[in-house]
Design an enzyme around this catalytic site. Sequence first.
Site, PDB file in Angstrom:
ATOM      1  N   TYR A 142       0.982  -1.540  -0.065  1.00 50.14           N
ATOM      2  CA  TYR A 142       0.176   0.130   0.240  1.00 50.14           C
ATOM      3  C   TYR A 142       0.622   0.863   0.206  1.00 50.14           C
ATOM      4  CZ  TYR A 142       1.512   0.087   4.843  1.00 50.14           C
ATOM      5  OH  TYR A 142       1.284   0.880   6.319  1.00 50.14           O
ATOM      6  N   CYS A 143       0.175   2.268   0.038  1.00 51.48           N
ATOM      7  CA  CYS A 143       0.944   4.206  -0.193  1.00 51.48           C
ATOM      8  C   CYS A 143      -0.737   4.936  -0.282  1.00 51.48           C
ATOM      9  CB  CYS A 143       1.906   3.610  -1.522  1.00 51.48           C
ATOM     10  SG  CYS A 143       0.959   3.318  -3.438  1.00 51.48           S
ATOM     11  N   THR A 144       0.150   5.819  -0.653  1.00 50.41           N
ATOM     12  CA  THR A 144      -0.541   7.099  -0.090  1.00 50.41           C
ATOM     13  C   THR A 144      -2.007   7.231  -0.799  1.00 50.41           C
ATOM     14  OG1 THR A 144       1.069   8.472   0.425  1.00 50.41           O
ATOM     15  CG2 THR A 144      -1.218   9.524   0.131  1.00 50.41           C
TER      16      THR A 144
END
Length: 319
Positions: free
Chosen positions: A180-182
């Site tokens: 996951y990331c922003t």
Amino acid sequence: MATTKPYRVLLYYMYTTIENPEEFAEQHLEFCKSLELKGRILVATEGINGTCSGTVEQTEKYVEAMNNDPRFAGIVFKIDEADEHAFKKMHVRPRSELVTLRLEDDINPKEITGKYLEPKDFYEAMKQEDTVIIDARNDYEFDLGHFKGAIKPDIESFRELPDWIRENKETLEGKKILTYCTGGIRCEKFSGWLVREGYEDVSQLHGGIVTYGKDPEVQGELWDGQCYVFDERIAVPVNQKEHVIVGKDHFTGEPCERYVNCANPECNKKILCSEESEAKHLRACSHECRVHPRNRYIVQHELTEEQVAATLEKIEAGK
């Protein structure tokens, strides 16, 4: 949805072909300025990645224009309400790549990427056995907030992630990998790279942390802390059910969610610290930065040599 705040912050990206990024960036900057938007947009032959802010009317005009451009058909905007602009200026910059991975053989997410999981599916997947959750962001982003049980790769920037994966291959092999990331853009490439490396079960959080926090069903559950964002807000809440502070003051170790940049302009490291710690340590992450001749905190507060010396003496004495 009732409108409660006068401004909007748009977060978006799209992997799509842009023939001449330099020319596009120049024209797009003029267009954004004509709408009086402020923000930071990156453009490359592989697509666009942006965050910008403006009034409801200004941002609606921007969204409409983007949707009417065939190159950006289907683009998804993540929208936050705001009391004011989230940026000071408007920048549109051409880049060689949208996210700095610097692979010898680049990944095209339109051809290879991990499975997309919507927030509810990602939530369920995080609770399964043999699952490894990898945070694909920078260290300072992780320190402010992350999913429970997520691994913090020992890296300082995104481009170091592939080497870290190779070094930890034995730990990851045979596991279900969640990443996951922003907003999702980094995972599009990173998960694709993992698939190309031979990992068979690779999934990514579709729309990133920002989408997860807004999902009416999961409501940000299993997230601790806040989400770091690259604008004047610095942090946004994610978990709507409970707020657990995971950030720690650089100096005291106390719970803290306030980021500042080290006052030494040659360092500029992001550090979590309270206002009290900031004053006590001259907003510097180390002794070297405190005594740096261009320490911005000393200049900003017009501290005399005597005042600085007294502060350094107190630190030395452990007061």
